[in-house]
Write a protein that holds these residues in place. Structure first.
Motif, PDB file in Angstrom:
ATOM      1  N   LYS A 135      58.795   6.654  25.919  1.00 39.60           N
ATOM      2  CA  LYS A 135      58.228   6.610  24.566  1.00 39.60           C
ATOM      3  C   LYS A 135      56.788   7.113  24.541  1.00 39.60           C
ATOM      4  O   LYS A 135      56.357   7.742  23.570  1.00 39.60           O
ATOM      5  N   ARG A 160      65.304  14.240  21.991  1.00 35.15           N
ATOM      6  CA  ARG A 160      64.567  15.081  21.041  1.00 35.15           C
ATOM      7  C   ARG A 160      64.801  14.622  19.604  1.00 35.15           C
ATOM      8  O   ARG A 160      63.910  14.733  18.754  1.00 35.15           O
ATOM      9  N   GLN A 162      64.789  11.782  18.631  1.00 33.72           N
ATOM     10  CA  GLN A 162      63.873  10.664  18.392  1.00 33.72           C
ATOM     11  C   GLN A 162      62.415  11.119  18.371  1.00 33.72           C
ATOM     12  O   GLN A 162      61.496  10.299  18.433  1.00 33.72           O
ATOM     13  N   GLY A 163      62.215  12.428  18.307  1.00 30.91           N
ATOM     14  CA  GLY A 163      60.865  12.965  18.191  1.00 30.91           C
ATOM     15  C   GLY A 163      60.138  13.147  19.507  1.00 30.91           C
ATOM     16  O   GLY A 163      58.929  13.425  19.515  1.00 30.91           O
ATOM     17  N   GLN A 165      59.213  15.052  23.100  1.00 33.04           N
ATOM     18  CA  GLN A 165      59.124  16.424  23.595  1.00 33.04           C
ATOM     19  C   GLN A 165      59.838  16.499  24.945  1.00 33.04           C
ATOM     20  O   GLN A 165      59.328  16.014  25.954  1.00 33.04           O
ATOM     21  N   LYS A 268      60.513   4.881  12.923  1.00 37.63           N
ATOM     22  CA  LYS A 268      60.361   6.253  13.409  1.00 37.63           C
ATOM     23  C   LYS A 268      61.722   6.918  13.573  1.00 37.63           C
ATOM     24  O   LYS A 268      61.897   8.093  13.242  1.00 37.63           O
ATOM     25  N   GLU A 271      63.023   7.919  10.224  1.00 32.15           N
ATOM     26  CA  GLU A 271      62.283   9.084   9.728  1.00 32.15           C
ATOM     27  C   GLU A 271      62.753  10.364  10.417  1.00 32.15           C
ATOM     28  O   GLU A 271      62.940  11.402   9.777  1.00 32.15           O
ATOM     29  N   GLN A 272      62.947  10.282  11.742  1.00 32.51           N
ATOM     30  CA  GLN A 272      63.412  11.454  12.486  1.00 32.51           C
ATOM     31  C   GLN A 272      64.797  11.894  12.020  1.00 32.51           C
ATOM     32  O   GLN A 272      65.066  13.088  11.867  1.00 32.51           O
ATOM     33  N   GLN A 273      65.685  10.924  11.779  1.00 29.75           N
ATOM     34  CA  GLN A 273      67.032  11.250  11.318  1.00 29.75           C
ATOM     35  C   GLN A 273      66.987  11.898   9.937  1.00 29.75           C
ATOM     36  O   GLN A 273      67.695  12.877   9.668  1.00 29.75           O
ATOM     37  N   ASN A 275      64.460  13.576   8.635  1.00 35.89           N
ATOM     38  CA  ASN A 275      63.885  14.918   8.786  1.00 35.89           C
ATOM     39  C   ASN A 275      64.924  15.906   9.304  1.00 35.89           C
ATOM     40  O   ASN A 275      64.995  17.057   8.852  1.00 35.89           O
ATOM     41  N   PHE A 276      65.725  15.445  10.262  1.00 33.98           N
ATOM     42  CA  PHE A 276      66.772  16.298  10.818  1.00 33.98           C
ATOM     43  C   PHE A 276      67.787  16.687   9.744  1.00 33.98           C
ATOM     44  O   PHE A 276      68.156  17.858   9.600  1.00 33.98           O
TER      45      PHE A 276
END
Length: 302
Positions: A135, A160, A162-163, A165, A268, A271-273, A275-276
């Motif tokens: 994390k 990825r 989950q945001g 890198q 988070k 939010e990532q889901q 955005n995807f």
């Protein structure tokens, strides 16, 4: 009926898993040997097993009692039952007499054994530590060789989402040198040691440690070269009825790590889901509009 018999013969594994954290170091030696080498242990007497592990006979007897048996003979009978069942299954398969359904059940039960052994051998604090460093990582590099590379890509893709890198690397020295030359203490390198041949992966893990990066090894056996060099090691047994090693427990461990990351940062993850999904909708819409425009151009040209 087949499933019920299998469950009875596997009960000693569950009892060991439940009692493992309370066992003394010498009793853990007995537990580890039974879990990993039950074929060898099955027909040993308590004194033979004690000599093999360099512990007292009393330790072996008390171990059996600590996990719920009247004594070592009762434990040995259960292990023998498991081994006899496995030998019978192997004989039936070789003779072409095994039915597809029962063979499927046996394979799935063996996958369950691999996962149970992972549960018993992975300290909870090790998993929590791995989740924490993933994390917090600036960059994550997942290194694998051969067929394990596809599993590494699967893990990287889910991380990825989950945001994080994440980059997947093969064991090629040129590729590794290009990617790892700028490693810092904020980076994490994960090595998959799915077989004893993961020498290049182990070399990359050693290089990463020398550069100050954090290192994690997901290994199918403690004999893997990756297990000898990674700071945090998670055992993912790959025992199989065939020469093809199983990926089941390693994939399960990867999924568990991912789920822990999601549960520890639900906002988070949501939010990532979102955005995807939004990016996907916009890309599909743009591609559809481009396709419609192309169709019109073709129609006019015709």
């Amino acid at each position: 009926m087949i499933i019920q018999k299998e469950r009875v013969s596997h009960m000693f594994r569950e009892r060991i898993r439940q009692a493992y954290s309370r066992l003394s170091p010498n009793k853990k030696k007995v537990a580890d040997f039974l879990m990993e080498f039950h074929h060898d242990a099955a027909f040993m007497t308590a004194s033979q097993l004690a000599r093999h592990l360099n512990v007292d006979v009393a330790t072996v007897v008390r171990f059996a009692q600590d996990i719920g048996y009247a004594g070592y003979p009762a434990l040995a009978r259960e292990v023998q039952s498991l081994v006899k069942g496995e030998l019978k299954a192997a004989h039936e398969f070789a003779a072409g007499k095994a039915k597809a359904e029962s063979l499927f059940v046996k394979i799935m039960l063996e996958e369950r054994e691999n996962i149970e052994q992972s549960l018993m051998n992975i300290p909870a604090d090790t998993v929590q530590q791995v989740v924490a460093i993933l994390k917090a990582a600036k960059n994550i590099y997942i290194i694998a060789q051969g067929e394990a590379l596809d599993l590494a890509r699967f893990f990287a893709t889910r991380l990825r989402l989950q945001g994080l890198q994440v980059e997947t690397l093969s064991g090629d020295s040129v590729v590794l040198a290009l990617a790892l030359s700028g490693l810092t203490a904020d980076d994490v390198v994960v090595g998959l040691g799915h077989s004893k041949f993961a020498v290049e992966t182990a070399g990359a893990i050693r290089f990463a440690r020398e550069r100050g990066a954090k290192t994690v090894g997901l290994v199918s056996t403690h004999a893997s070269p990756v297990a000898h060099v990674a700071e945090s090691v998670i055992l993912c047994p790959s025992k199989s009825m065939t020469p093809v090693l199983s990926f089941g427990s390693m994939a399960s461990v990867m999924d568990a790590i991912l789920q822990m990351i999601v549960l520890e940062q639900p906002d988070k993850a949501a939010e990532q889901q979102a955005n995807f999904e939004q990016a996907y909708i916009e890309l599909v819409k743009e591609q559809r509009e481009n396709f419609v425009a192309l169709e019109k151009d073709i129609a006019r040209a015709g």
